[in-house]
Structure formats: structure tokens, C-alpha cells
Design a protein around this motif. Structure first.
Motif, PDB file in Angstrom:
ATOM      1  N   MET A 140      32.605  32.150  -6.484  1.00 23.46           N
ATOM      2  CA  MET A 140      33.445  33.650  -7.693  1.00 23.46           C
ATOM      3  C   MET A 140      33.233  33.325  -8.931  1.00 23.46           C
ATOM      4  O   MET A 140      33.637  34.197  -9.777  1.00 23.46           O
ATOM      5  CB  MET A 140      34.838  33.987  -7.320  1.00 23.46           C
ATOM      6  N   THR A 141      33.351  31.860  -9.534  1.00 16.85           N
ATOM      7  CA  THR A 141      33.692  31.690 -10.259  1.00 16.85           C
ATOM      8  C   THR A 141      32.203  31.413 -11.103  1.00 16.85           C
ATOM      9  O   THR A 141      32.115  31.720 -12.481  1.00 16.85           O
ATOM     10  CB  THR A 141      34.002  30.142 -10.447  1.00 16.85           C
ATOM     11  N   THR A 142      30.917  30.916 -10.628  1.00 20.02           N
ATOM     12  CA  THR A 142      29.550  31.507 -10.774  1.00 20.02           C
ATOM     13  C   THR A 142      29.050  32.568 -11.471  1.00 20.02           C
ATOM     14  O   THR A 142      28.831  33.014 -11.884  1.00 20.02           O
ATOM     15  CB  THR A 142      29.339  30.268 -10.552  1.00 20.02           C
ATOM     16  N   ALA A 143      29.932  33.574 -10.257  1.00 21.43           N
ATOM     17  CA  ALA A 143      29.416  34.845 -10.596  1.00 21.43           C
ATOM     18  C   ALA A 143      30.678  35.484 -11.924  1.00 21.43           C
ATOM     19  O   ALA A 143      29.754  36.275 -12.892  1.00 21.43           O
ATOM     20  CB  ALA A 143      30.075  35.757  -9.390  1.00 21.43           C
ATOM     21  N   ALA A 144      31.398  35.757 -11.860  1.00 22.43           N
ATOM     22  CA  ALA A 144      32.238  35.571 -12.634  1.00 22.43           C
ATOM     23  C   ALA A 144      31.649  35.417 -14.303  1.00 22.43           C
ATOM     24  O   ALA A 144      31.272  35.404 -15.667  1.00 22.43           O
ATOM     25  CB  ALA A 144      34.189  35.583 -13.049  1.00 22.43           C
ATOM     26  N   ILE A 170      37.287  26.692  -0.927  1.00 17.44           N
ATOM     27  CA  ILE A 170      37.038  26.240  -2.065  1.00 17.44           C
ATOM     28  C   ILE A 170      35.386  27.106  -1.842  1.00 17.44           C
ATOM     29  O   ILE A 170      35.299  27.021  -3.256  1.00 17.44           O
ATOM     30  CB  ILE A 170      36.678  24.456  -1.701  1.00 17.44           C
ATOM     31  N   PRO A 171      34.607  27.151  -0.852  1.00 18.94           N
ATOM     32  CA  PRO A 171      32.919  27.765  -2.028  1.00 18.94           C
ATOM     33  C   PRO A 171      33.366  28.601  -1.803  1.00 18.94           C
ATOM     34  O   PRO A 171      32.422  29.325  -3.051  1.00 18.94           O
ATOM     35  CB  PRO A 171      32.290  27.141  -0.747  1.00 18.94           C
ATOM     36  N   LEU A 172      33.677  29.506  -1.795  1.00 15.97           N
ATOM     37  CA  LEU A 172      34.090  30.878  -2.096  1.00 15.97           C
ATOM     38  C   LEU A 172      34.034  31.293  -3.744  1.00 15.97           C
ATOM     39  O   LEU A 172      34.358  32.011  -4.046  1.00 15.97           O
ATOM     40  CB  LEU A 172      35.431  31.799  -1.264  1.00 15.97           C
ATOM     41  N   MET A 173      35.500  30.152  -4.038  1.00 17.64           N
ATOM     42  CA  MET A 173      35.695  30.120  -5.042  1.00 17.64           C
ATOM     43  C   MET A 173      34.036  29.871  -6.171  1.00 17.64           C
ATOM     44  O   MET A 173      34.930  30.131  -7.105  1.00 17.64           O
ATOM     45  CB  MET A 173      37.035  28.710  -5.341  1.00 17.64           C
ATOM     46  N   LEU A 174      34.127  28.780  -5.810  1.00 18.97           N
ATOM     47  CA  LEU A 174      33.030  28.453  -6.514  1.00 18.97           C
ATOM     48  C   LEU A 174      31.989  29.487  -6.919  1.00 18.97           C
ATOM     49  O   LEU A 174      31.761  29.716  -7.857  1.00 18.97           O
ATOM     50  CB  LEU A 174      32.611  26.886  -5.689  1.00 18.97           C
TER      51      LEU A 174
END
Length: 83
Positions: free
Chosen positions: A20-24, A14-18
Motif C-alpha cells: 500500500m505504501t509503494t502504491a500510494a 507488514i506485506p500489505l502495508m509495504l
């Protein structure tokens, strides 16, 4: 398996996805911001010299500190000679 089912099983993702989503999202928004600047040429046929219409008194950077614009005499002479 569904994407959300995988996230439920492996909560450490979950933190990794957050992140990555913020960076993208940030990269995409900066790319769109950069394309909307008047210095960027997308269509050369419609406006071949867009830098002629840029107002030098308006700051074009994300952060501008103590910007002063003074015309360069040599460039003004060249511009007058070529017109």
C-alpha cells in the motif's frame, strides 16, 4: 495502541502495508510528474495557450519509439490566416 505495536502483533499486515505504501508513493509521484508537464494548464491567466511554447522535437511521453514530427500543412495555413 501504537501503529508499530499493531504491526508487531499481527505480522501478516507488514506485506500489505509495504504494498500500500509503494502504491500510494507511485500514484503520488506520477500525479506530480503529470502536473509538471508543459501541456497541463494550472493557471490560465498567466499563460492561456501553453501549447504554443512546446517544442515538438522533444519527446513528452514516458516512452517514445521512433517519433518524427512533421508539420501539417492545413494547420500551418490556418495558423497563418488567424494571426
Amino acid at each position: 495502541m501504537n501503529f508499530f505495536q499493531i504491526l508487531r502483533k499481527k505480522k501478516e499486515l507488514i506485506p500489505l502495508m509495504l504494498i500500500m505504501t509503494t502504491a500510494a508513493g507511485g500514484a503520488s509521484s506520477f500525479a506530480v510528474y503529470s502536473l509538471l508537464k508543459p501541456e497541463v494548464i494550472i493557471d490560465r491567466k498567466r499563460n492561456p495557450e501553453p501549447w504554443e511554447t512546446v517544442d515538438p522535437t522533444v519527446p513528452r511521453k514516458l516512452l517514445t519509439i521512433n517519433q518524427e514530427w512533421k508539420p501539417i500543412e492545413e494547420l500551418q495555413k490556418v495558423r497563418k490566416a488567424t494571426k
